[in-house]
Motif scaffolding. Sequence first.
Motif, PDB file in Angstrom:
ATOM      1  N   GLY A 100      -4.655  -4.608  -2.166  1.00 58.72           N
ATOM      2  CA  GLY A 100      -4.076  -4.263  -0.865  1.00 58.72           C
ATOM      3  C   GLY A 100      -2.794  -5.044  -0.593  1.00 58.72           C
ATOM      4  N   CYS A 101      -2.771  -6.307  -0.972  1.00 56.61           N
ATOM      5  CA  CYS A 101      -1.559  -7.124  -0.801  1.00 56.61           C
ATOM      6  C   CYS A 101      -0.409  -6.576  -1.639  1.00 56.61           C
ATOM      7  CB  CYS A 101      -1.843  -8.577  -1.174  1.00 56.61           C
ATOM      8  SG  CYS A 101      -2.904  -9.441   0.000  1.00 56.61           S
ATOM      9  N   LEU A 102      -0.714  -6.148  -2.854  1.00 54.50           N
ATOM     10  CA  LEU A 102       0.316  -5.572  -3.720  1.00 54.50           C
ATOM     11  C   LEU A 102       0.859  -4.275  -3.121  1.00 54.50           C
ATOM     12  CD1 LEU A 102       1.911  -5.573  -6.395  1.00 54.50           C
ATOM     13  CD2 LEU A 102      -0.014  -4.333  -7.408  1.00 54.50           C
ATOM     14  N   ILE A 103      -0.033  -3.407  -2.674  1.00 54.80           N
ATOM     15  CA  ILE A 103       0.397  -2.142  -2.058  1.00 54.80           C
ATOM     16  C   ILE A 103       1.250  -2.410  -0.823  1.00 54.80           C
ATOM     17  CG2 ILE A 103      -0.397  -0.069  -0.843  1.00 54.80           C
ATOM     18  CD1 ILE A 103      -2.906  -0.182  -2.693  1.00 54.80           C
ATOM     19  N   LEU A 104       0.818  -3.333   0.007  1.00 55.71           N
ATOM     20  CA  LEU A 104       1.571  -3.641   1.224  1.00 55.71           C
ATOM     21  C   LEU A 104       2.922  -4.269   0.888  1.00 55.71           C
ATOM     22  CD1 LEU A 104       1.211  -3.191   4.204  1.00 55.71           C
ATOM     23  CD2 LEU A 104       0.164  -5.436   4.381  1.00 55.71           C
ATOM     24  N   GLY A 105       2.980  -5.084  -0.152  1.00 52.83           N
ATOM     25  CA  GLY A 105       4.253  -5.643  -0.599  1.00 52.83           C
ATOM     26  C   GLY A 105       5.205  -4.560  -1.084  1.00 52.83           C
ATOM     27  N   LEU A 106       4.675  -3.640  -1.893  1.00 49.86           N
ATOM     28  CA  LEU A 106       5.497  -2.515  -2.358  1.00 49.86           C
ATOM     29  C   LEU A 106       6.020  -1.693  -1.183  1.00 49.86           C
ATOM     30  CD1 LEU A 106       3.375  -1.266  -5.387  1.00 49.86           C
ATOM     31  CD2 LEU A 106       5.770  -1.970  -5.490  1.00 49.86           C
ATOM     32  N   LEU A 107       5.143  -1.421  -0.248  1.00 49.21           N
ATOM     33  CA  LEU A 107       5.526  -0.639   0.920  1.00 49.21           C
ATOM     34  C   LEU A 107       6.572  -1.371   1.757  1.00 49.21           C
ATOM     35  CD1 LEU A 107       5.079   1.876   2.671  1.00 49.21           C
ATOM     36  CD2 LEU A 107       3.193   0.653   3.767  1.00 49.21           C
ATOM     37  N   THR A 108       6.377  -2.650   1.961  1.00 52.43           N
ATOM     38  CA  THR A 108       7.332  -3.449   2.732  1.00 52.43           C
ATOM     39  C   THR A 108       8.706  -3.451   2.064  1.00 52.43           C
ATOM     40  OG1 THR A 108       5.566  -4.850   3.572  1.00 52.43           O
ATOM     41  CG2 THR A 108       7.800  -5.761   3.652  1.00 52.43           C
ATOM     42  N   GLY A 109       8.712  -3.625   0.747  1.00 50.94           N
ATOM     43  CA  GLY A 109       9.973  -3.583   0.011  1.00 50.94           C
ATOM     44  C   GLY A 109      10.630  -2.223   0.076  1.00 50.94           C
ATOM     45  N   ALA A 110       9.821  -1.169  -0.012  1.00 53.10           N
ATOM     46  CA  ALA A 110      10.366   0.185   0.065  1.00 53.10           C
ATOM     47  C   ALA A 110      10.978   0.455   1.434  1.00 53.10           C
ATOM     48  CB  ALA A 110       9.266   1.210  -0.243  1.00 53.10           C
ATOM     49  N   VAL A 111      10.315   0.006   2.484  1.00 55.21           N
ATOM     50  CA  VAL A 111      10.847   0.184   3.841  1.00 55.21           C
ATOM     51  C   VAL A 111      12.142  -0.608   4.000  1.00 55.21           C
ATOM     52  CG1 VAL A 111      10.426  -0.310   6.286  1.00 55.21           C
ATOM     53  CG2 VAL A 111       8.629   0.748   4.898  1.00 55.21           C
ATOM     54  N   ALA A 112      12.161  -1.832   3.502  1.00 51.65           N
ATOM     55  CA  ALA A 112      13.357  -2.674   3.611  1.00 51.65           C
ATOM     56  C   ALA A 112      14.556  -2.054   2.898  1.00 51.65           C
ATOM     57  CB  ALA A 112      13.078  -4.066   3.059  1.00 51.65           C
ATOM     58  N   GLU A 113      14.286  -1.325   1.815  1.00 54.25           N
ATOM     59  CA  GLU A 113      15.367  -0.689   1.055  1.00 54.25           C
ATOM     60  C   GLU A 113      15.684   0.718   1.546  1.00 54.25           C
ATOM     61  OE1 GLU A 113      17.303  -2.218  -1.048  1.00 54.25           O
ATOM     62  OE2 GLU A 113      16.110  -4.055  -0.882  1.00 54.25           O
ATOM     63  N   GLY A 114      14.971   1.172   2.571  1.00 47.96           N
ATOM     64  CA  GLY A 114      15.221   2.497   3.126  1.00 47.96           C
ATOM     65  C   GLY A 114      14.567   3.625   2.342  1.00 47.96           C
ATOM     66  N   ALA A 115      13.674   3.303   1.426  1.00 44.35           N
ATOM     67  CA  ALA A 115      13.015   4.325   0.608  1.00 44.35           C
ATOM     68  C   ALA A 115      11.737   4.863   1.251  1.00 44.35           C
ATOM     69  CB  ALA A 115      12.702   3.751  -0.770  1.00 44.35           C
ATOM     70  N   ALA A 116      11.287   4.235   2.310  1.00 45.64           N
ATOM     71  CA  ALA A 116      10.078   4.693   3.017  1.00 45.64           C
ATOM     72  C   ALA A 116      10.299   4.484   4.504  1.00 45.64           C
ATOM     73  CB  ALA A 116       8.857   3.919   2.534  1.00 45.64           C
ATOM     74  N   GLY A 117       9.582   5.273   5.290  1.00 49.08           N
ATOM     75  CA  GLY A 117       9.753   5.204   6.738  1.00 49.08           C
ATOM     76  C   GLY A 117       8.499   4.783   7.468  1.00 49.08           C
ATOM     77  N   SER A 118       8.567   4.886   8.776  1.00 47.46           N
ATOM     78  CA  SER A 118       7.486   4.410   9.626  1.00 47.46           C
ATOM     79  C   SER A 118       6.205   5.217   9.460  1.00 47.46           C
ATOM     80  CB  SER A 118       7.921   4.414  11.091  1.00 47.46           C
ATOM     81  OG  SER A 118       8.223   5.724  11.520  1.00 47.46           O
ATOM     82  N   HIS A 119       6.312   6.509   9.149  1.00 53.46           N
ATOM     83  CA  HIS A 119       5.109   7.309   8.957  1.00 53.46           C
ATOM     84  C   HIS A 119       4.333   6.846   7.726  1.00 53.46           C
ATOM     85  CE1 HIS A 119       7.152  10.338  11.633  1.00 53.46           C
ATOM     86  NE2 HIS A 119       5.991  10.108  12.222  1.00 53.46           N
ATOM     87  N   LEU A 120       5.030   6.520   6.669  1.00 54.17           N
ATOM     88  CA  LEU A 120       4.369   6.015   5.461  1.00 54.17           C
ATOM     89  C   LEU A 120       3.776   4.632   5.715  1.00 54.17           C
ATOM     90  CD1 LEU A 120       3.782   7.074   2.648  1.00 54.17           C
ATOM     91  CD2 LEU A 120       5.831   5.891   1.833  1.00 54.17           C
ATOM     92  N   GLN A 121       4.448   3.839   6.526  1.00 53.53           N
ATOM     93  CA  GLN A 121       3.904   2.523   6.906  1.00 53.53           C
ATOM     94  C   GLN A 121       2.578   2.685   7.637  1.00 53.53           C
ATOM     95  OE1 GLN A 121       7.377   0.826   9.006  1.00 53.53           O
ATOM     96  NE2 GLN A 121       6.926  -1.037   7.860  1.00 53.53           N
ATOM     97  N   LEU A 122       2.510   3.635   8.542  1.00 48.54           N
ATOM     98  CA  LEU A 122       1.265   3.872   9.283  1.00 48.54           C
ATOM     99  C   LEU A 122       0.165   4.385   8.363  1.00 48.54           C
ATOM    100  CD1 LEU A 122       2.682   5.476  12.539  1.00 48.54           C
ATOM    101  CD2 LEU A 122       1.549   3.251  12.340  1.00 48.54           C
TER     102      LEU A 122
END
Length: 124
Positions: free
Chosen positions: A43-65
Amino acid sequence: MNWLLVVTGAMVGAPLRYLTDRAVQSRHDSVFPWGTFAVNVTGCLILGLLTGAVAEGAAGSHLQLLLGTGLCGALTTYSTFSYETLRLSETGARFYAAANVAASVVAGLGAAFAGVALAQAVWA
């Protein structure tokens, strides 16, 4: 709409947590809670990947939720980690209790940082 994304992610994360925990733990003849350790670090790895993707603009708030709050929220479990650590301590397995705390914090943070770094390498 937001709550539906969280619920959908949790509907996948909760059974995935249970099934993964049982599968991993059944392969180890040890009092150490390998199943909980595995789902928490994953879960930490997935959340890290997601956080990095959001920071780089590759993912948005819906994917975060969906993935961050829903999936990872249901997949990971601080309460079970706490309970299992307490039980280890109460049954005299203090070394395993301490190892669980230390390994979970180090591996969890390491996985989160690795996930962010990987996402930045891919999407930067």
